[in-house]
Scaffold this motif. Structure first.
Motif, short mmCIF file in Angstrom:
data_model
loop_
_atom_site.label_atom_id
_atom_site.label_comp_id
_atom_site.label_asym_id
_atom_site.label_seq_id
_atom_site.Cartn_x
_atom_site.Cartn_y
_atom_site.Cartn_z
N MET A 137 33.42 23.10 53.68
CA MET A 137 34.87 23.24 53.53
C MET A 137 35.49 23.39 54.91
O MET A 137 34.92 24.03 55.81
CB MET A 137 35.23 24.46 52.68
N LEU A 138 36.70 22.83 55.07
CA LEU A 138 37.43 22.99 56.32
C LEU A 138 38.07 24.36 56.42
O LEU A 138 38.23 24.91 57.51
CB LEU A 138 38.49 21.90 56.44
N ASN A 139 38.45 24.93 55.27
CA ASN A 139 39.08 26.24 55.23
C ASN A 139 38.53 27.01 54.03
O ASN A 139 38.07 26.42 53.05
CB ASN A 139 40.61 26.12 55.10
N ASN A 140 38.59 28.32 54.13
CA ASN A 140 38.15 29.17 53.02
C ASN A 140 39.37 29.60 52.21
O ASN A 140 40.12 30.48 52.63
CB ASN A 140 37.40 30.38 53.55
N PRO A 141 39.62 29.03 51.02
CA PRO A 141 40.81 29.36 50.25
C PRO A 141 40.79 30.76 49.66
O PRO A 141 41.81 31.27 49.23
CB PRO A 141 40.80 28.30 49.13
N MET A 142 39.62 31.42 49.64
CA MET A 142 39.54 32.76 49.08
C MET A 142 39.74 33.86 50.12
O MET A 142 39.76 35.04 49.79
CB MET A 142 38.16 32.97 48.42
N SER A 143 39.91 33.47 51.37
CA SER A 143 39.98 34.47 52.45
C SER A 143 41.20 35.38 52.32
O SER A 143 41.17 36.52 52.79
CB SER A 143 39.98 33.78 53.81
N THR A 144 42.27 34.90 51.70
CA THR A 144 43.48 35.72 51.57
C THR A 144 43.72 36.20 50.14
O THR A 144 44.74 36.82 49.86
CB THR A 144 44.71 34.91 52.03
N ILE A 145 42.77 35.90 49.24
CA ILE A 145 42.92 36.28 47.84
C ILE A 145 42.36 37.68 47.62
O ILE A 145 41.22 37.96 47.99
CB ILE A 145 42.21 35.28 46.90
N LYS A 146 43.17 38.55 47.03
CA LYS A 146 42.73 39.91 46.75
C LYS A 146 42.36 40.06 45.28
O LYS A 146 42.82 39.30 44.43
CB LYS A 146 43.83 40.91 47.11
N LEU A 147 41.52 41.03 44.99
CA LEU A 147 41.13 41.30 43.61
C LEU A 147 42.32 41.84 42.83
O LEU A 147 43.28 42.38 43.39
CB LEU A 147 39.98 42.31 43.57
N VAL A 148 42.26 41.68 41.53
CA VAL A 148 43.34 42.14 40.65
C VAL A 148 43.32 43.66 40.58
O VAL A 148 42.26 44.27 40.36
CB VAL A 148 43.17 41.54 39.24
N LYS A 149 44.47 44.28 40.76
CA LYS A 149 44.56 45.73 40.69
C LYS A 149 44.65 46.18 39.24
O LYS A 149 45.21 45.50 38.39
CB LYS A 149 45.79 46.23 41.46
N SER A 150 44.11 47.33 39.00
CA SER A 150 44.17 47.90 37.65
C SER A 150 44.30 49.40 37.75
O SER A 150 43.60 50.05 38.53
CB SER A 150 42.92 47.53 36.85
N ASN A 151 45.22 49.96 36.97
CA ASN A 151 45.38 51.41 36.94
C ASN A 151 44.26 52.07 36.16
O ASN A 151 44.00 53.26 36.29
CB ASN A 151 46.72 51.79 36.30
N HIS A 152 43.62 51.27 35.30
CA HIS A 152 42.54 51.81 34.47
C HIS A 152 41.23 51.16 34.86
O HIS A 152 41.10 49.95 34.83
CB HIS A 152 42.83 51.54 32.99
#
Length: 348
Positions: A137-152
């Motif tokens: 890959m030329l770029n990593n598309p997941m580098s700026t993706i954060k996990l989903v936040k959950s209060n529980h």
């Protein structure tokens, strides 16, 4: 004398950008028409070469199949962008049904839990990092993706004493399969073994004199050999089950066999527990609950956290802490037993 050429940095070698501290290969492997499904095979081949277990490989295939279903089979690796991934996350949060495609288990409620989504995102993050670092890959598309936040934070609750008794009292020891299941439940409650470690147990792993179970590295999840203490009564029960199974099925080494003389599988035991929960009126019942019950009761009975971490084979003690879920009754009992003020009140 001609002046010599000094080479410091290789020509054409790209410096890492989003994935810092990790050296990246030149783009000699990059192919603009590579599909995600093809890139998946490259990733799996590399993981198999590292000794990755087939069960883990199966999870890689399963997790990546969801995004392929969403984006289409012909999606190219180069076309995967952060916006596409965010759209995929939104779909999982609001549209995707749990167990979609499984008529027996599919639920009508739309939207998956943050915990489930994050498991899939971690897999995708691992793959994208590999494809980027290896030059696919030329770029990593997941580098700026954060996990989903959950209060529980979903917690696996241990079983109450009443629930454990309900499970154990249900089994009819006159039936081979139920006596075997009951022995397996006792083993899980006594040792905190993972279900795969338990069903894979062989007669050679039982150290009778020391009351230990030897868990080899090829079975353990963390690939580390360990000895697990086991009660003398459970050792006796395991040996009784083994001797009876030998009378039925001949020369075997496994402790837990199905009724046809084949090694009992973890998924088979999970299905049997799922059927049992309906018969005794429980909402959930699965093997990992016995592991959590062991962890909680071990501490309540005076065990220490660091020894428990070794027994459970946790690399990080934070994981061990997550296993210990105390309800109000347990907290009240422990407070009544250990509150320091009681010794002062008694002197009055």
């Amino acid at each position: 004398m001609s002046k010599k050429t000094y080479i410091a940095e290789r020509s054409g070698f790209a410096r890492p950008t989003a994935d810092r501290h990790v050296q990246r290969h030149p783009n000699v492997l990059h192919s603009p028409d590579m599909k995600i499904s093809e890139a998946l095979e490259v990733f799996v081949q590399a993981k198999r070469a590292e000794g990755c277990r087939e069960r883990t490989v199966g999870e890689y295939y399963r997790h990546i199949s969801y995004i392929i279903d969403y984006l289409g089979e012909d999606i190219l690796l180069d076309n995967l962008t952060p916006d596409m991934i965010r759209s995929y996350i939104s779909y999982l949060l609001s549209e995707r049904k749990a167990y979609e495609g499984d008529n027996k288990r599919q639920k009508d409620k739309k939207g998956l839990s943050p915990n489930t989504i994050n498991i899939r995102l971690r897999t995708l993050k691992t793959m994208c990092r590999f494809w980027y670092q290896e030059g696919y890959m030329l770029n990593n598309p997941m580098s700026t993706i954060k996990l989903v936040k959950s209060n529980h934070v979903p917690e696996v609750q241990g079983l109450t004493d009443e629930q454990v008794r309900s499970v154990l009292n249900y089994y009819d020891e006159r039936m081979y399969s139920e006596w075997r299941d009951k022995t397996l439940v006792y083993l899980l409650l006594d040792t905190g073994l993972r279900i795969q470690e338990a069903v894979s147990l062989t007669i050679g792993q039982i150290e009778v004199r020391q009351n230990l179970l030897v868990i080899p590295s090829e079975i353990a999840k963390n690939r580390k050999y360990r000895d697990v203490p086991v009660s003398r009564e459970i050792v006796k029960q395991l040996l009784e089950l083994y001797q009876e199974s030998r009378r039925y099925f001949g020369n075997i080494d496994r402790i837990f066999m199905n009724s046809y003389g084949e090694p009992l599988k973890a998924d088979t035991f999970r299905r049997r527990l799922n059927r049992l929960k309906k018969k005794i009126g429980m909402d959930t019942l699965h093997p990992h609950q016995f592991r959590h019950t062991f962890a909680r009761d071990y501490l309540l009975n005076g065990g220490d956290l660091f020894t428990l971490q070794r027994i459970l084979d946790h690399a990080d003690i934070k994981t061990t802490r997550k296993y210990i879920q105390m309800d109000t009754e347990h907290i009240q009992t422990q407070h009544l037993k250990h509150s320091p003020v009681r010794k002062y009140i008694r002197r009055r």
